[in-house]
Design a protein around this motif. Structure first.
Motif, PDB file in Angstrom:
ATOM      1  N   TYR A  81      51.791  60.656  66.034  1.00 49.84           N
ATOM      2  CA  TYR A  81      51.450  59.739  64.952  1.00 49.84           C
ATOM      3  C   TYR A  81      50.350  58.768  65.387  1.00 49.84           C
ATOM      4  N   SER A  82      49.653  58.215  64.413  1.00 52.97           N
ATOM      5  CA  SER A  82      48.735  57.113  64.691  1.00 52.97           C
ATOM      6  C   SER A  82      49.501  55.803  64.456  1.00 52.97           C
ATOM      7  N   LEU A  83      48.891  54.686  64.820  1.00 55.95           N
ATOM      8  CA  LEU A  83      49.552  53.391  64.675  1.00 55.95           C
ATOM      9  C   LEU A  83      48.915  52.588  63.561  1.00 55.95           C
ATOM     10  N   ASP A  84      49.739  51.826  62.836  1.00 55.46           N
ATOM     11  CA  ASP A  84      49.196  50.853  61.898  1.00 55.46           C
ATOM     12  C   ASP A  84      48.514  49.743  62.688  1.00 55.46           C
ATOM     13  N   ASN A  85      47.447  49.175  62.118  1.00 51.59           N
ATOM     14  CA  ASN A  85      46.694  48.127  62.808  1.00 51.59           C
ATOM     15  C   ASN A  85      46.919  46.767  62.169  1.00 51.59           C
ATOM     16  N   SER A  86      46.875  45.728  62.981  1.00 55.40           N
ATOM     17  CA  SER A  86      46.872  44.359  62.478  1.00 55.40           C
ATOM     18  C   SER A  86      45.766  43.601  63.202  1.00 55.40           C
ATOM     19  N   TYR A  87      45.234  42.557  62.552  1.00 58.35           N
ATOM     20  CA  TYR A  87      44.113  41.824  63.122  1.00 58.35           C
ATOM     21  C   TYR A  87      44.390  40.330  63.239  1.00 58.35           C
ATOM     22  N   ASP A  88      45.560  39.895  62.783  1.00 63.55           N
ATOM     23  CA  ASP A  88      45.901  38.478  62.944  1.00 63.55           C
ATOM     24  C   ASP A  88      47.415  38.333  63.058  1.00 63.55           C
ATOM     25  N   PHE A  89      47.845  37.133  63.433  1.00 62.31           N
ATOM     26  CA  PHE A  89      49.265  36.889  63.681  1.00 62.31           C
ATOM     27  C   PHE A  89      50.089  36.917  62.391  1.00 62.31           C
ATOM     28  N   ASP A  90      49.448  36.646  61.247  1.00 56.94           N
ATOM     29  CA  ASP A  90      50.181  36.718  59.974  1.00 56.94           C
ATOM     30  C   ASP A  90      50.694  38.139  59.735  1.00 56.94           C
ATOM     31  N   ASP A  91      49.849  39.134  60.054  1.00 60.19           N
ATOM     32  CA  ASP A  91      50.267  40.538  59.926  1.00 60.19           C
ATOM     33  C   ASP A  91      51.486  40.829  60.789  1.00 60.19           C
ATOM     34  N   LEU A  92      51.470  40.309  62.022  1.00 59.35           N
ATOM     35  CA  LEU A  92      52.592  40.551  62.939  1.00 59.35           C
ATOM     36  C   LEU A  92      53.871  39.898  62.433  1.00 59.35           C
ATOM     37  N   GLU A  93      53.744  38.699  61.874  1.00 63.02           N
ATOM     38  CA  GLU A  93      54.924  38.009  61.325  1.00 63.02           C
ATOM     39  C   GLU A  93      55.516  38.806  60.165  1.00 63.02           C
ATOM     40  N   ASP A  94      54.638  39.332  59.299  1.00 58.63           N
ATOM     41  CA  ASP A  94      55.122  40.158  58.180  1.00 58.63           C
ATOM     42  C   ASP A  94      55.811  41.421  58.690  1.00 58.63           C
ATOM     43  N   TRP A  95      55.232  42.025  59.738  1.00 61.42           N
ATOM     44  CA  TRP A  95      55.808  43.228  60.341  1.00 61.42           C
ATOM     45  C   TRP A  95      57.192  42.938  60.918  1.00 61.42           C
ATOM     46  N   GLU A  96      57.312  41.829  61.620  1.00 70.73           N
ATOM     47  CA  GLU A  96      58.610  41.469  62.205  1.00 70.73           C
ATOM     48  C   GLU A  96      59.656  41.230  61.109  1.00 70.73           C
TER      49      GLU A  96
END
Length: 667
Positions: A81-96
């Motif tokens: 599989y490939s990985l989803d990308n994030s470019y800022d900490f807001d994306d990571l918070e939503d992912w968590e």
């Protein structure tokens, strides 16, 4: 006696494997390079004299020498599989938040460096390296076992208590030091320099001679254990076990208890990444618990339990030395800024794209300006600004050229277009060569053996000037070319002969009528039975064809007005090239997609874009080229960008993944 020799061979193999482990994994050499080489030569001599004791995983195979002419395609047992990308900490918070909402329990993560290289999947059985396969499209890849065995970071035999069968996933990369060594050698030999370590590593893996691969000095890091049965409860535990078995695992990986620790890890490496001896382009985050990974599962393209945080593009300042101009296949002129060499994102940058005259004017670019250069995922960086405070008072503004740098013809700029063109399409050298390269390309005549370099040589030797000349070539003419062997020359002759069976629509695309792309060529082939019918069509008749506008119609009419084009067409006909429609050109399998419009975007993994568009047409649907209210279905692959966003904003198109598209046809 043979038993004693076999025992000696096995002892040397075991000892050398251990020394490799000490040096490459533990970074604790126990003997000198000289002593290691003596033992290796002793083993090589014994194996040479006693081939009955051959072992596919002997340390002597590290030096390479195996020639692989074809890399067989292998189906991945477990999809890559490939990985989803994030470019800022807001994306990571939503992912968590999404993760916690799904599993409803505490989560910890493993943070790892995202090495910038080529992905690999390696199969081990009974502690022996059996097979290595590239990522490919995620479903299947190329088998490159012989080349991978030359990489010292990858163990040929394992240590300790390891599972009987499993796959290790990892990244093969080039250190900056080895990349610079390769380019220094190429510069000495008068060869073009490689652009970056990532592409060089990827290209090295497909070299035919494994001894040459060995010389490249590739490195590897292994980061993922794959099997139907996982012998651990966490990813972190698997990494530690992998290291014990003999795998090189990243020393920088970290177990993070919460998002704050992840942010600290990312911030540190964003600031310190260029202190590493290799390139990284981000951080990979994985849910640590194997049980939680299974609960989260996968989307159509990526695991829900992993995320790649990508670093933002970097910017540096350097001096503009000159502006030069390149001529493309279609005659489009591209200005390029030649810069005072500067270190950017770990590589030395000497050039940057300026795109067109409007960009130069918008920047207000002057001679010897100090410019800001950015590299955001592009091979050639771009200028994004100017430091006007450093501009000299007598500096002159850059004036765009008025004549072609290759043939001297006065340039033209079509109204409402940003790019200048050289109109001398039949005699301007880059356009002539580009037209012939286009003719032999995979989506056109698909002629094996005729690459860009060979075509350029044939043109320089005045053996070819347009596509019809391919059909007059002889083996005797081709053989004297640089790096050309008997078999290669014969492959070209055979490929040219085979191209006479390529259907009309592909030939129509291949001859290079301006504005006639692959889709337009198919439409024309459906509506005109032969090249003669098309030649005799008026602009008014052409406009009646679906998706053919005034600009395309005018281009087709003008093409057939030129005597040189007409002569080329007549020659192609006389050589037996298919310039009439075959029986199955309009074959339709079903009408299940009738009156429905489709557009494909992103990287497709289940099929090529060409195959997808053909499926649409064979089931009665229509392919269109842009997102609009008239679009019924947008089919998205990996890394879908602006088209997906626009479709979501408009809200009238149904968005499908690749499997849903196939389901739509089968239903």
């Amino acid at each position: 006696m043979p038993e004693n020799i076999q025992q000696k061979i096995e002892e040397l193999r075991t000892e050398l494997h251990q020394h490799n482990y000490n040096y490459y994994i533990l970074d604790e050499a126990k003997i000198s390079d000289f002593e290691f080489d003596l033992k290796l030569k002793e083993l090589q001599e014994l194996e040479k004299n006693h081939p009955e004791f051959y072992d596919a995983n002997s340390p002597t195979l590290r030096v390479g020498g195996e020639i692989t002419k074809n890399f067989p395609t292998i189906q991945h047992q477990f999809r890559m599989y490939s990985l989803d990308n994030s470019y800022d900490f807001d994306d990571l918070e939503d992912w968590e938040k999404r993760i916690i909402k799904t599993i409803n329990e505490p989560v910890e993560f493993v943070a790892e460096l995202k090495y910038d290289g080529a992905s690999i999947s390696i199969f081990y059985e009974s502690g022996k390296l059996r097979q290595a396969v590239t990522r490919g499209d995620g479903f299947q890849g190329d088998e490159i076992t012989a080349n991978v065995k030359t990489i010292s970071d990858i163990p040929l035999t394992l240590k300790g208590d390891f599972p009987t069968q499993f796959f290790m996933r990892g990244e093969i990369y080039l250190t900056r030091k080895n990349f610079d060594k390769i380019n220094a050698r190429r510069e000495e030999e008068g060869l073009d320099l490689f652009m970056n370590p990532r592409n060089t590593a990827s290209g090295s893996l497909k070299m035919q001679d494994s001894a040459e691969v060995r010389k490249r000095g590739l490195s590897a890091v292994l980061y993922q254990f794959i099997s139907s049965e996982i012998p651990a409860e966490t990813h972190w535990e698997l990494l530690q076990n992998s290291r014990k078995w003999g795998f090189k695992v990243s020393d920088q990986a970290k177990l993070c208890k919460n998002l704050d620790e992840i942010k600290a890890f990312i911030t540190y490496w964003d600031e310190h990444r260029h202190e590493l001896p290799f390139e990284i382009d981000g951080i990979v985050l994985k849910v640590n618990s194997i049980k939680q990974q299974a609960q989260l599962g996968y989307t159509a393209k990526s695991p829900r339990w992993a995320m790649a945080y990508k670093f933002k593009a970097e910017k540096v300042e350097t001096e503009l030395l000159t502006v030069t101009y390149q001529v493309g296949r279609t005659g489009a002129i591209t200005p390029v800024a030649n810069l005072k060499p500067v270190l950017l994102a770990g590589t030395i940058v000497k050039r940057a794209s300026l795109h067109n005259e409007d960009i130069i004017k918008k920047l207000g670019l002057h001679e010897h300006d100090f410019v800001y250069v950015e590299k955001g995922g592009e091979i050639i960086p771009k200028i994004v600004g100017i430091n006007e405070e450093k501009r000299k008072s007598d500096s002159k503004e850059i004036e765009y050229i008025t004549n072609c740098p290759e043939c001297g013809t006065e340039l033209v700029r079509i109204e409402d277009q940003a790019i200048h063109f050289c109109p001398n399409d039949l005699h301007c050298p880059p356009q002539v060569v580009g037209r012939m390269i286009h003719y032999v390309s995979r989506k056109a005549l698909d002629i094996e053996g005729l690459g860009a370099e060979t075509i350029e040589q044939l043109y320089r030797e005045k053996l070819i000037e347009n596509p019809a000349d391919f059909y007059t070539l002889t083996k005797e003419q081709i053989l004297p070319l640089e790096r050309m062997a008997e078999k290669s020359a014969q492959n070209i002759i055979d490929g040219v002969e085979k191209s006479k069976q390529i259907p009309f629509e592909k030939v129509l695309f291949g001859i290079g009528i301006k504005h006639v792309g692959e889709t337009v060529a198919k439409k024309l082939a459906k509506n005109f039975n032969s090249i003669d019918d098309l030649k005799n069509a008026t602009a008014e008749e052409l406009i009646q064809v679906e998706d053919i506008g005034g600009k395309i119609a005018e281009s087709i009419v003008n093409f057939f007005k030129d005597p040189e084009n007409l002569l080329m067409i007549e020659r192609l006909k006389s050589y037996g090239v298919q310039l009439e429609k075959g029986e199955n050109t309009n074959e339709v399998i079903s009408t299940v997609l009738e009156d429905k419009t489709f557009l494909f975007t992103g990287k497709l993994s289940l099929f090529t874009r060409e195959a997808a568009e053909e499926m649409v047409e064979k089931h009665g649907g229509k392919n269109i080229s842009a997102v609009s209210k008239n679009l019924n279905y947008l089919v998205v692959g990996e890394k879908a960008g602006s088209k997906l966003k626009k479709a979501q904003d408009i809200g009238t198109s149904e968005i499908l993944d690749e499997q849903q598209f196939l389901d739509l046809i089968s239903n």
